[in-house]
Design a protein around this motif. Structure first.
Motif, mmCIF file in Angstrom:
data_model
loop_
_atom_site.group_PDB
_atom_site.id
_atom_site.type_symbol
_atom_site.label_atom_id
_atom_site.label_comp_id
_atom_site.label_asym_id
_atom_site.label_seq_id
_atom_site.Cartn_x
_atom_site.Cartn_y
_atom_site.Cartn_z
ATOM 1 N N HIS A 28 0.676 -1.136 -0.100
ATOM 2 C CA HIS A 28 -0.061 -0.183 0.094
ATOM 3 C C HIS A 28 0.912 1.329 0.051
ATOM 4 C CE1 HIS A 28 -3.937 -2.237 1.571
ATOM 5 N NE2 HIS A 28 -3.696 -2.284 0.316
ATOM 6 N N GLN A 29 2.157 1.330 0.343
ATOM 7 C CA GLN A 29 3.152 2.285 0.200
ATOM 8 C C GLN A 29 3.016 2.714 -1.270
ATOM 9 O OE1 GLN A 29 7.025 1.942 1.623
ATOM 10 N NE2 GLN A 29 6.365 1.109 3.529
ATOM 11 N N ILE A 30 3.071 1.814 -2.213
ATOM 12 C CA ILE A 30 3.178 1.900 -3.731
ATOM 13 C C ILE A 30 1.814 1.937 -4.487
ATOM 14 C CG2 ILE A 30 4.688 1.271 -5.596
ATOM 15 C CD1 ILE A 30 6.192 1.887 -3.287
ATOM 16 N N ASN A 31 0.913 1.262 -3.968
ATOM 17 C CA ASN A 31 -0.261 1.199 -4.429
ATOM 18 C C ASN A 31 -1.378 1.157 -3.601
ATOM 19 O OD1 ASN A 31 -2.631 0.580 -6.062
ATOM 20 N ND2 ASN A 31 -1.587 -0.914 -7.335
ATOM 21 N N PRO A 32 -1.838 2.321 -3.105
ATOM 22 C CA PRO A 32 -2.792 2.180 -1.683
ATOM 23 C C PRO A 32 -4.256 1.547 -2.432
ATOM 24 C CG PRO A 32 -1.751 4.443 -2.159
ATOM 25 C CD PRO A 32 -1.482 3.824 -3.381
ATOM 26 N N SER A 33 -4.504 1.593 -3.659
ATOM 27 C CA SER A 33 -5.743 1.153 -4.171
ATOM 28 C C SER A 33 -5.877 -0.228 -4.352
ATOM 29 C CB SER A 33 -6.215 1.924 -5.376
ATOM 30 O OG SER A 33 -5.328 1.395 -6.432
ATOM 31 N N CYS A 34 -4.756 -0.924 -4.281
ATOM 32 C CA CYS A 34 -4.588 -2.472 -4.293
ATOM 33 C C CYS A 34 -5.550 -3.463 -3.289
ATOM 34 C CB CYS A 34 -3.148 -2.849 -4.174
ATOM 35 S SG CYS A 34 -3.008 -4.582 -4.834
ATOM 36 N N GLU A 35 -6.280 -4.100 -3.713
ATOM 37 C CA GLU A 35 -7.006 -5.028 -2.574
ATOM 38 C C GLU A 35 -6.272 -6.002 -2.184
ATOM 39 O OE1 GLU A 35 -11.048 -7.855 -2.762
ATOM 40 O OE2 GLU A 35 -10.541 -6.718 -4.673
ATOM 41 N N THR A 36 -6.205 -6.301 -0.965
ATOM 42 C CA THR A 36 -5.287 -7.318 -0.400
ATOM 43 C C THR A 36 -6.173 -8.274 0.293
ATOM 44 O OG1 THR A 36 -4.547 -6.159 1.457
ATOM 45 C CG2 THR A 36 -3.038 -6.103 -0.447
ATOM 46 N N VAL A 37 -5.854 -9.635 0.229
ATOM 47 C CA VAL A 37 -6.702 -10.596 1.006
ATOM 48 C C VAL A 37 -5.397 -11.410 2.047
ATOM 49 C CG1 VAL A 37 -8.028 -12.471 1.243
ATOM 50 C CG2 VAL A 37 -8.321 -10.883 -0.497
ATOM 51 N N ILE A 38 -5.559 -11.172 3.253
ATOM 52 C CA ILE A 38 -4.567 -11.774 4.153
ATOM 53 C C ILE A 38 -5.191 -13.008 4.769
ATOM 54 C CG2 ILE A 38 -3.639 -11.542 6.540
ATOM 55 C CD1 ILE A 38 -3.213 -8.508 6.057
ATOM 56 N N ILE A 39 -4.398 -14.039 4.489
ATOM 57 C CA ILE A 39 -4.725 -15.420 5.070
ATOM 58 C C ILE A 39 -3.207 -15.942 5.545
ATOM 59 C CG2 ILE A 39 -5.399 -17.816 4.447
ATOM 60 C CD1 ILE A 39 -6.432 -16.555 1.675
ATOM 61 N N PRO A 40 -3.022 -15.757 7.091
ATOM 62 C CA PRO A 40 -2.077 -16.327 7.953
ATOM 63 C C PRO A 40 -1.645 -17.701 7.756
ATOM 64 C CG PRO A 40 -3.322 -14.728 9.156
ATOM 65 C CD PRO A 40 -4.044 -15.262 7.890
ATOM 66 N N MET A 41 -0.787 -18.308 7.356
ATOM 67 C CA MET A 41 -0.672 -19.731 7.070
ATOM 68 C C MET A 41 0.313 -20.435 7.978
ATOM 69 S SD MET A 41 -2.693 -20.384 4.605
ATOM 70 C CE MET A 41 -1.982 -22.068 4.166
ATOM 71 N N ALA A 42 0.385 -21.647 8.037
ATOM 72 C CA ALA A 42 1.402 -22.484 9.044
ATOM 73 C C ALA A 42 1.395 -24.021 8.640
ATOM 74 C CB ALA A 42 0.695 -22.358 10.602
ATOM 75 N N ASP A 43 2.498 -24.491 8.900
ATOM 76 C CA ASP A 43 2.569 -25.991 8.680
ATOM 77 C C ASP A 43 2.546 -27.004 9.674
ATOM 78 O OD1 ASP A 43 5.176 -25.600 9.833
ATOM 79 O OD2 ASP A 43 6.252 -25.812 7.884
ATOM 80 N N GLY A 44 2.191 -26.526 10.923
ATOM 81 C CA GLY A 44 2.155 -27.533 12.193
ATOM 82 C C GLY A 44 3.135 -26.808 13.062
ATOM 83 N N GLY A 45 4.104 -26.179 12.711
ATOM 84 C CA GLY A 45 5.400 -25.787 13.635
ATOM 85 C C GLY A 45 4.967 -24.407 14.219
ATOM 86 N N GLU A 46 5.942 -23.778 14.659
ATOM 87 C CA GLU A 46 5.729 -22.334 15.592
ATOM 88 C C GLU A 46 4.929 -21.320 14.509
ATOM 89 O OE1 GLU A 46 8.399 -18.580 16.658
ATOM 90 O OE2 GLU A 46 9.502 -20.482 16.142
ATOM 91 N N GLY A 47 3.840 -20.959 15.237
ATOM 92 C CA GLY A 47 3.173 -20.038 14.527
ATOM 93 C C GLY A 47 1.661 -20.620 14.155
ATOM 94 N N THR A 48 1.479 -21.879 14.216
ATOM 95 C CA THR A 48 0.299 -22.753 14.026
ATOM 96 C C THR A 48 -0.971 -22.107 14.680
ATOM 97 O OG1 THR A 48 1.325 -24.929 13.266
ATOM 98 C CG2 THR A 48 -1.020 -24.938 13.833
#
Length: 384
Positions: A28-48
């Protein structure tokens, strides 16, 4: 323009949610109008836990448990009241990130604290436990985990053995009369991408022992202890899971889970992808951005960026990957749908500096990518 942002955690630096937010800021620094979809991911380790709670609208709970060396530590786990589901990371109580490099001690380290997290979940009324096996600092075969849940191991003198990797070879008998009976009502799902067996040249000690501190000269002793432990468990349970896929995960914790609970093993990435509806989100986007702390040859085996690349490739969507560190022969990654690998470090710095400033570095890297993307867009030739 629509972009899906779906990173793994940058271990020891950022959760997957924090990493996704940093990437979004850079875009958004470069393109404030860009539509973004956030999907946090993990594989079973730290952060799951963090990732799953964000997509499943769960709660984060904490409990006082033992760390790998038996010290008291506060560890988080996820709780979804509606389905009475607990999400637990082995890394939270028994993980490598809880120890300094000089503290690695596979003889003493145990999974006891992870068992204590399970007890905390049982106290809430858990009927389904999702247990991620990544990032452990242990090679105790899961013995400590079992001890926390009521199993007792005795030596030849009839003495109760204390938790730790060095006790496996001393086990003479196993007593499960004090096993927590609430466990009989629990459905188990193990989130792990490790398929290694417990023993042998592809087993827990040989493959994963070095990262947990097992020295070359001690391999034989640890392998012998693990073999002896397995024989005693097989004798006690009547089940032989030594050669099952995943039995070598988390220093052999996979073996104990298979032997005592008969869980369903699933890819940690696949669980996250299914719960988040990842594939549906990828069908109408221009670009997918993901990342993790280190990209190397092991990334081919169940890591988040490769999993995303494979799905995105079905729809012809390019994937760019941010990484704190890139090493090894990575040619095969390009065949998995990954079009671009981008290091986030922008100048010579120590690992500590990079991890401390991870969020800012990732944001800057995302901004650089968007500048490049828009530059090539002006010439009618996108860079990915």
């Amino acid at each position: 323009m629509k972009i899906v942002i779906a990173p793994d955690s940058f271990k020891g630096s950022m959760t997957s949610t924090a990493a996704a937010e940093a990437i979004k800021k850079g875009i958004h620094q470069i393109n404030p109008s860009c539509e973004t979809v956030i999907i946090p991911m993990a594989d079973g380790g730290e952060g799951t836990v963090d990732a799953m709670m964000s997509i499943m609208n769960g709660e984060t709970r904490s409990a006082q448990v033992r760390d790998p060396l038996g010290r008291e530590v506060s560890a988080a786990f996820g709780w979804i009241p509606e389905t009475k589901t607990a999400v637990i990371e082995t890394a939270a109580a028994s993980g490598l990130t809880l120890l300094k490099g000089s503290e690695l001690n596979p003889e003493a380290a145990s999974t006891f604290g992870t068992g204590e997290l399970v007890k905390s979940a049982l106290d809430l009324g858990a009927e389904h436990i999702i247990l991620g096996l990544g990032g452990s600092a242990t090679v105790d075969g899961g013995a400590g985990f079992l001890q926390a849940l009521g199993i007792r191991f005795f030596n030849k003198q009839g003495e109760v053995l204390e938790a730790g990797g060095n006790m496996l070879g001393e086990i003479q008998s196993i007593d499960s009369t004090q096993f927590d009976q609430r466990l009989k009502l629990v459905k188990w799902t193990v989130a792990s991408d490790v398929t290694n067996p417990l023993l042998g040249n592809k087993g827990a000690v040989t493959v994963f022992g070095p990262q947990k501190g097992v020295m070359q000269e001690k391999f034989a002793a640890f392998e012998g202890g693990m073999r002896h432990f397995a024989e005693k468990v097989v004798e006690h349970t009547g089940l032989d899971c030594r050669h099952d896929q995943g039995s070598g995960a988390a220093g052999g914790l996979g073996f104990s889970l298979l032997s005592f609970f008969q869980p369903v093993f699933e890819s940690g990435f696949n669980i996250m992808a299914t719960e988040s509806g990842l594939e549906d989100h990828l069908k109408d986007v221009a670009l997918v951005l993901t990342g993790e702390g280190q990209i190397d040859g092991q990334s081919l085996y169940g890591k988040v960026p490769v999993g995303i690349g494979r799905i995105a490739a079905k729809y012809g969507i390019p994937v760019a990957v941010f990484a704190g560190k890139i090493e090894g022969d990575l040619e095969l990654l390009h065949a998995e749908g990954i079009k671009l690998l981008l290091p986030i470090v922008n100048e010579p710095m120590t690992l500590t500096e990079a991890m401390t400033n991870g969020s800012a570095l990732l944001e800057e890297a995302a901004a650089r990518l968007m500048r490049t993307y828009e530059l090539f867009g002006e010439t009618g030739n996108k860079p990915v």
